[in-house]
Write an enzyme that holds these catalytic residues in place. Structure first.
Site, PDB file in Angstrom:
ATOM      1  N   SER A 264      -4.979   3.461  -7.448  1.00  0.00           N
ATOM      2  CA  SER A 264      -4.071   4.738  -6.724  1.00  0.00           C
ATOM      3  C   SER A 264      -4.655   5.835  -7.559  1.00  0.00           C
ATOM      4  O   SER A 264      -5.002   5.768  -8.725  1.00  0.00           O
ATOM      5  CB  SER A 264      -2.585   4.412  -7.122  1.00  0.00           C
ATOM      6  OG  SER A 264      -1.927   5.391  -6.506  1.00  0.00           O
TER       7      SER A 264
ATOM      8  N   GLN B 254       2.021   7.943 -10.264  1.00  0.00           N
ATOM      9  CA  GLN B 254       0.769   7.055  -9.607  1.00  0.00           C
ATOM     10  C   GLN B 254       0.470   6.191 -10.978  1.00  0.00           C
ATOM     11  O   GLN B 254      -0.233   5.124 -10.936  1.00  0.00           O
ATOM     12  CB  GLN B 254      -0.359   8.104  -9.410  1.00  0.00           C
ATOM     13  CG  GLN B 254      -0.032   8.815  -8.052  1.00  0.00           C
ATOM     14  CD  GLN B 254       0.594   7.730  -6.942  1.00  0.00           C
ATOM     15  OE1 GLN B 254      -0.334   6.984  -6.397  1.00  0.00           O
ATOM     16  NE2 GLN B 254       1.727   7.829  -6.561  1.00  0.00           N
TER      17      GLN B 254
ATOM     18  N   HIS C  80       1.336   2.544 -11.385  1.00  0.00           N
ATOM     19  CA  HIS C  80       1.050   1.523 -10.427  1.00  0.00           C
ATOM     20  C   HIS C  80       0.016   0.405 -11.259  1.00  0.00           C
ATOM     21  O   HIS C  80       0.047  -0.687 -11.039  1.00  0.00           O
ATOM     22  CB  HIS C  80       0.183   2.237  -9.396  1.00  0.00           C
ATOM     23  CG  HIS C  80       0.901   2.452  -8.123  1.00  0.00           C
ATOM     24  ND1 HIS C  80       1.667   1.556  -7.476  1.00  0.00           N
ATOM     25  CD2 HIS C  80       1.265   3.734  -7.617  1.00  0.00           C
ATOM     26  CE1 HIS C  80       2.165   1.955  -6.333  1.00  0.00           C
ATOM     27  NE2 HIS C  80       1.849   3.638  -6.386  1.00  0.00           N
TER      28      HIS C  80
ATOM     29  N   GLU D 125      -6.977  10.322  -3.241  1.00  0.00           N
ATOM     30  CA  GLU D 125      -6.123   9.705  -2.506  1.00  0.00           C
ATOM     31  C   GLU D 125      -4.965  10.718  -1.964  1.00  0.00           C
ATOM     32  O   GLU D 125      -4.689  10.697  -0.812  1.00  0.00           O
ATOM     33  CB  GLU D 125      -5.682   8.649  -3.020  1.00  0.00           C
ATOM     34  CG  GLU D 125      -4.580   7.529  -2.118  1.00  0.00           C
ATOM     35  CD  GLU D 125      -4.012   6.373  -2.868  1.00  0.00           C
ATOM     36  OE1 GLU D 125      -3.571   5.579  -2.350  1.00  0.00           O
ATOM     37  OE2 GLU D 125      -4.081   6.549  -4.245  1.00  0.00           O
ATOM     38  N   HIS D 126      -3.980  11.170  -3.019  1.00  0.00           N
ATOM     39  CA  HIS D 126      -2.935  12.032  -2.975  1.00  0.00           C
ATOM     40  C   HIS D 126      -3.408  13.381  -3.741  1.00  0.00           C
ATOM     41  O   HIS D 126      -3.957  13.495  -4.683  1.00  0.00           O
ATOM     42  CB  HIS D 126      -1.755  11.336  -3.666  1.00  0.00           C
ATOM     43  CG  HIS D 126      -1.429  10.147  -3.237  1.00  0.00           C
ATOM     44  ND1 HIS D 126      -1.727   8.810  -4.023  1.00  0.00           N
ATOM     45  CD2 HIS D 126      -0.777   9.719  -1.890  1.00  0.00           C
ATOM     46  CE1 HIS D 126      -1.502   7.899  -3.413  1.00  0.00           C
ATOM     47  NE2 HIS D 126      -0.867   8.047  -2.310  1.00  0.00           N
TER      48      HIS D 126
ATOM     49  N   ASP E  90       4.962   7.901  -0.142  1.00  0.00           N
ATOM     50  CA  ASP E  90       5.076   6.565  -0.400  1.00  0.00           C
ATOM     51  C   ASP E  90       5.935   5.657   0.451  1.00  0.00           C
ATOM     52  O   ASP E  90       5.673   4.746   0.847  1.00  0.00           O
ATOM     53  CB  ASP E  90       5.339   6.083  -2.028  1.00  0.00           C
ATOM     54  CG  ASP E  90       3.893   6.270  -3.014  1.00  0.00           C
ATOM     55  OD1 ASP E  90       2.878   6.262  -2.082  1.00  0.00           O
ATOM     56  OD2 ASP E  90       3.993   6.405  -4.011  1.00  0.00           O
TER      57      ASP E  90
ATOM     58  N   GLU F  18     -39.451   4.454  26.988  1.00  0.00           N
ATOM     59  CA  GLU F  18     -39.225   3.517  26.132  1.00  0.00           C
ATOM     60  C   GLU F  18     -39.495   2.116  26.339  1.00  0.00           C
ATOM     61  O   GLU F  18     -39.343   0.973  25.539  1.00  0.00           O
ATOM     62  CB  GLU F  18     -37.233   3.340  26.142  1.00  0.00           C
ATOM     63  CG  GLU F  18     -36.735   4.550  25.613  1.00  0.00           C
ATOM     64  CD  GLU F  18     -35.180   4.429  25.476  1.00  0.00           C
ATOM     65  OE1 GLU F  18     -34.747   3.194  25.763  1.00  0.00           O
ATOM     66  OE2 GLU F  18     -34.503   5.114  24.919  1.00  0.00           O
TER      67      GLU F  18
ATOM     68  N   HIS G 157     -35.570  -2.239  32.996  1.00  0.00           N
ATOM     69  CA  HIS G 157     -34.415  -1.455  33.321  1.00  0.00           C
ATOM     70  C   HIS G 157     -34.936  -0.434  34.268  1.00  0.00           C
ATOM     71  O   HIS G 157     -33.883   0.080  35.356  1.00  0.00           O
ATOM     72  CB  HIS G 157     -34.416  -0.513  31.906  1.00  0.00           C
ATOM     73  CG  HIS G 157     -33.692  -0.984  30.901  1.00  0.00           C
ATOM     74  ND1 HIS G 157     -34.132  -2.194  30.028  1.00  0.00           N
ATOM     75  CD2 HIS G 157     -32.666  -0.517  29.957  1.00  0.00           C
ATOM     76  CE1 HIS G 157     -33.385  -2.455  29.123  1.00  0.00           C
ATOM     77  NE2 HIS G 157     -32.338  -1.837  29.133  1.00  0.00           N
TER      78      HIS G 157
END
Length: 431
Positions: A232, A254, A257, A322-323, A356, A410, A415
């Site tokens: 985190s 944080q 954690h 992240e935050h 959260d 191609e 095709h």
């Protein structure tokens, strides 16, 4: 946490020099052994690794509906009420993410369109270990439910008392009744390969430790995944008017954690940085998880003082956190400066723990700079898109020249012929 002052180049260089020691190769080798064992021996490997890593003897991995209901009933009414409130907000936010298919019939004889279909089977990982996360049940399961996923398989590591009641209560609130008490890389392997007990799924979502993240990375292709998430992290941008007590509390939210968590303040005010430094010391003194938080701050925490607002945002965007909290006067006016962040919290009272638990946006977020290309978990992670086309003969006739030219460019003659064969019986053999 030390206060570091400098321009963008100086501080970026410092971050790069002091990055976390790379032990990825060692972890990958360990995880590869676990994946191989689970693929070859199934439940037998799960029993062995659950005993080794969690210290629990488990023979029956699946929890009964009665056990899930008992966990719900043993959870305090206050926790159940909070989970219900969170569920309401999470659902209201994620309902707005629902995607619709479309049909395009603008050209005569041509119908094009797109179907949006839910995945059939999803595995959600709810982490355990040093903390329990009933909130992660809600964040993973509710978007899947909104997307229309019919089969949700949840795994979570047990402790000596089994799966915590709060996690079972969250599962019951979300309507999840297929839960297996297994975690770690071995649990991810079980979802990817399937075992005698645990079914193979189409996609695995949810955060976990470095072993879980590495297992997801190695199994991508065998199974779909949401993202590869690491420890985190939070970055707070603040000016001289911000509250140092608030900021210290948010950085610690944080840091507690994980010892690998990263908490960073970037401010234009040295006085504020000094205030935050003092507050961190004071608030750590009676924090239950102070040992974890202190180690995280010492190893991966920074108080950066920079010359101006532009440097604040440039440095933050380079980190791609992240935050991100913006505790600057008129924070909404600065939102356009954000290029890379998982989730943004604006103002002194939008504290990160709101995200959260309760606000509604998902807390399963990209970390370690991956916000440059990953997004938060959402309803779109639980659907797939299928295109469809329909042409009349007349509509195909108008397009056949361009198709056959491109096919032969191609070197794919079959095709071209697949188009031309549809006009061979035209009058006079004309195409």
């Amino acid at each position: 946490m030390k206060i570091l002052t400098g321009d963008y180049a100086t501080l970026i260089e410092h971050l790069e020099r002091s990055g976390q020691q790379d032990e990825q190769e060692t972890v990958e080798n360990q995880v590869k052994d676990i994946l191989r064992a689970v693929k070859e021996t199934g439940d037998e490997a799960l029993i062995t690794y659950t005993k080794k890593f969690d210290g629990v003897d488990v023979v029956d991995f699946r929890l009964s509906k009665e056990a899930i209901q008992a966990g719900y009933e043993q959870t305090t009414p206050e926790v159940v009420a909070a989970l219900q409130a969170a569920k309401k907000n999470i659902e209201s936010f994620h309902q707005k993410q629902k995607q619709n298919g479309f049909v395009d019939a603008e050209k005569s004889g041509v119908i094009r369109g797109q179907l949006v279909l839910p995945l059939e089977t999803v595995g959600i990982y709810v982490p355990g270990g040093t903390a329990r996360y009933p909130s992660s049940v809600l964040m993973n399961a509710l978007p899947a439910k909104i997307a229309g996923v019919k089969k949700i398989v949840m795994i979570t590591p047990p402790d000596v008392n089994g799966v915590p009641d709060g996690i079972l209560a969250a599962a019951a609130i979300c309507g999840i009744d297929e839960i297996y008490q297994v975690g770690g890389a071995q649990g991810i392997a079980a979802l990817a390969y399937g075992t005698e007990t645990i079914p193979k799924v189409d996609k695995i979502v949810g955060p976990g430790n470095v072993y879980v993240a590495t297992a997801k990375k190695l199994l991508f292709g065998e199974v779909a995944i949401d993202m590869i998430a690491g420890p985190s992290e939070i970055v707070v941008l603040a000016d001289q008017f911000a509250n140092p007590r608030f900021i210290a509390a948010d950085l610690l939210s944080q840091a507690e954690h994980d010892t690998l968590a990263r908490s960073i303040l970037i401010t234009t005010s040295e006085e504020l940085a000094l205030g935050v430094q003092s507050e961190l010391a004071a608030q750590l003194s009676d924090l239950p998880r102070a040992k974890i938080a202190r180690q995280a701050l010492e190893n991966h925490g920074y108080l950066f003082v920079v010359p101006d607002l532009k440097t604040q945002f440039d440095l933050m965007n380079a980190i791609a956190p992240e935050h991100l909290e913006i505790q600057i006067a008129e924070p909404m006016s600065h939102l356009s400066r954000v290029k890379h962040a998982g989730s943004v919290f604006l103002g002194n009272y939008a504290s990160e723990p709101l995200g959260d638990y309760l606000a509604g946006p998902n807390h399963v977020l990209p970390t370690s700079g991956t916000a440059r290309f990953f997004s938060p978990l959402g309803v779109e992670d639980f659907v797939k898109r299928t295109a469809f086309i329909s042409y009349t003969k007349e509509a195909l006739r108008l397009e056949q020249g361009a198709v056959t030219v491109l096919a032969r460019e191609e070197g794919l003659e079959a095709h071209a012929r697949a188009i031309e064969v549809r006009f061979e019986e035209d009058v006079g053999g004309e195409q």
